[in-house]
Design a protein around this motif. Sequence first.
Motif, mmCIF file in Angstrom:
data_model
loop_
_atom_site.group_PDB
_atom_site.id
_atom_site.type_symbol
_atom_site.label_atom_id
_atom_site.label_comp_id
_atom_site.label_asym_id
_atom_site.label_seq_id
_atom_site.Cartn_x
_atom_site.Cartn_y
_atom_site.Cartn_z
ATOM 1 N N ILE A 39 0.829 -1.205 0.000
ATOM 2 C CA ILE A 39 0.000 0.000 0.000
ATOM 3 C C ILE A 39 0.868 1.260 0.000
ATOM 4 O O ILE A 39 0.435 2.320 -0.462
ATOM 5 N N ILE A 40 2.092 1.139 0.455
ATOM 6 C CA ILE A 40 2.972 2.309 0.507
ATOM 7 C C ILE A 40 3.256 2.864 -0.895
ATOM 8 O O ILE A 40 3.652 4.011 -1.036
ATOM 9 N N PHE A 41 2.998 2.071 -1.930
ATOM 10 C CA PHE A 41 3.122 2.568 -3.299
ATOM 11 C C PHE A 41 2.192 3.758 -3.518
ATOM 12 O O PHE A 41 2.561 4.733 -4.175
ATOM 13 N N LEU A 42 1.009 3.708 -2.956
ATOM 14 C CA LEU A 42 0.049 4.802 -3.096
ATOM 15 C C LEU A 42 0.507 6.043 -2.337
ATOM 16 O O LEU A 42 0.156 7.159 -2.695
ATOM 17 N N TYR A 43 1.267 5.839 -1.309
ATOM 18 C CA TYR A 43 1.832 6.946 -0.526
ATOM 19 C C TYR A 43 2.998 7.576 -1.279
ATOM 20 O O TYR A 43 3.138 8.793 -1.305
ATOM 21 N N LEU A 154 1.066 -0.239 9.318
ATOM 22 C CA LEU A 154 1.575 1.117 9.543
ATOM 23 C C LEU A 154 2.995 1.080 10.089
ATOM 24 O O LEU A 154 3.864 1.825 9.607
ATOM 25 N N ALA A 155 3.250 0.223 11.060
ATOM 26 C CA ALA A 155 4.594 0.140 11.637
ATOM 27 C C ALA A 155 5.623 -0.262 10.584
ATOM 28 O O ALA A 155 6.688 0.368 10.463
ATOM 29 N N LEU A 156 5.316 -1.268 9.798
ATOM 30 C CA LEU A 156 6.258 -1.716 8.767
ATOM 31 C C LEU A 156 6.383 -0.700 7.631
ATOM 32 O O LEU A 156 7.466 -0.518 7.073
ATOM 33 N N SER A 157 5.294 -0.024 7.292
ATOM 34 C CA SER A 157 5.343 0.985 6.242
ATOM 35 C C SER A 157 6.177 2.183 6.674
ATOM 36 O O SER A 157 6.939 2.742 5.875
ATOM 37 N N LEU A 158 6.034 2.596 7.924
ATOM 38 C CA LEU A 158 6.866 3.696 8.429
ATOM 39 C C LEU A 158 8.336 3.304 8.450
ATOM 40 O O LEU A 158 9.214 4.119 8.144
ATOM 41 N N LEU A 159 8.597 2.050 8.792
ATOM 42 C CA LEU A 159 9.974 1.558 8.767
ATOM 43 C C LEU A 159 10.527 1.578 7.346
ATOM 44 O O LEU A 159 11.635 2.075 7.112
ATOM 45 N N LEU A 160 9.769 1.068 6.387
ATOM 46 C CA LEU A 160 10.206 1.082 4.989
ATOM 47 C C LEU A 160 10.361 2.511 4.476
ATOM 48 O O LEU A 160 11.301 2.811 3.735
ATOM 49 N N ASN A 161 9.452 3.369 4.865
ATOM 50 C CA ASN A 161 9.531 4.756 4.421
ATOM 51 C C ASN A 161 10.781 5.437 4.958
ATOM 52 O O ASN A 161 11.449 6.185 4.241
ATOM 53 N N SER A 162 11.122 5.170 6.212
ATOM 54 C CA SER A 162 12.333 5.789 6.762
ATOM 55 C C SER A 162 13.603 5.191 6.156
ATOM 56 O O SER A 162 14.601 5.880 6.009
ATOM 57 N N LEU A 163 13.549 3.921 5.784
ATOM 58 C CA LEU A 163 14.725 3.295 5.180
ATOM 59 C C LEU A 163 14.958 3.752 3.745
ATOM 60 O O LEU A 163 16.103 3.905 3.318
ATOM 61 N N PHE A 164 13.874 3.952 2.980
ATOM 62 C CA PHE A 164 14.010 4.212 1.565
ATOM 63 C C PHE A 164 13.609 5.616 1.130
ATOM 64 O O PHE A 164 13.470 5.878 -0.062
ATOM 65 N N SER A 165 13.428 6.528 2.070
ATOM 66 C CA SER A 165 13.088 7.891 1.679
ATOM 67 C C SER A 165 14.362 8.646 1.307
ATOM 68 O O SER A 165 15.445 8.350 1.784
#
Length: 169
Positions: A39-43, A154-165
Amino acid sequence: MTSNSTFIIIIRFILLILVQVLVFNKLNFFGYINPMVYIIFLYWYPIKEKRSLFILLCFLLGIMVDWFSDTMAIHAAATVTIAYLRPTIMRFCFGVNIEFQNFKLTNSTKAQQITFLLLLIIIHHLIFFTLEIFSFKNTLLILKKVLFTSMATLALSLLLNSLFSVKKR
């Protein structure tokens, strides 16, 4: 869209499908919590790009996850729905700021970003689990699955977002 941003979108698209299918579909916390980080693709998708292309990409994303997960287009239905609702959710989270040409998600506050991601996740999960269970007798089960799967996602998406932003310098 520049060729560099197109390449990044394609790489994210493919990697999120692979990570979802090969890693997160195999996880099953407490018997019913299965994070859906695709779902983070939509973000991550750029805000000012063509909406019809975005909805088509979200359909392809959902149908690919469905195909590998054998879930009969439930992911596709939920993903297309939140892709369609994304501008409304963005107006709710960011106000009229999204109408400006130079608006970027990274320029907003962390609270707005997390609220936006959380709303995408909750709406997706609500649609997904309602279609999966498809019974009003099991409303509490639907809500339980939505709540706990949303927290894990949400927890995993925030983790992925912080790793790959992309970090500003």
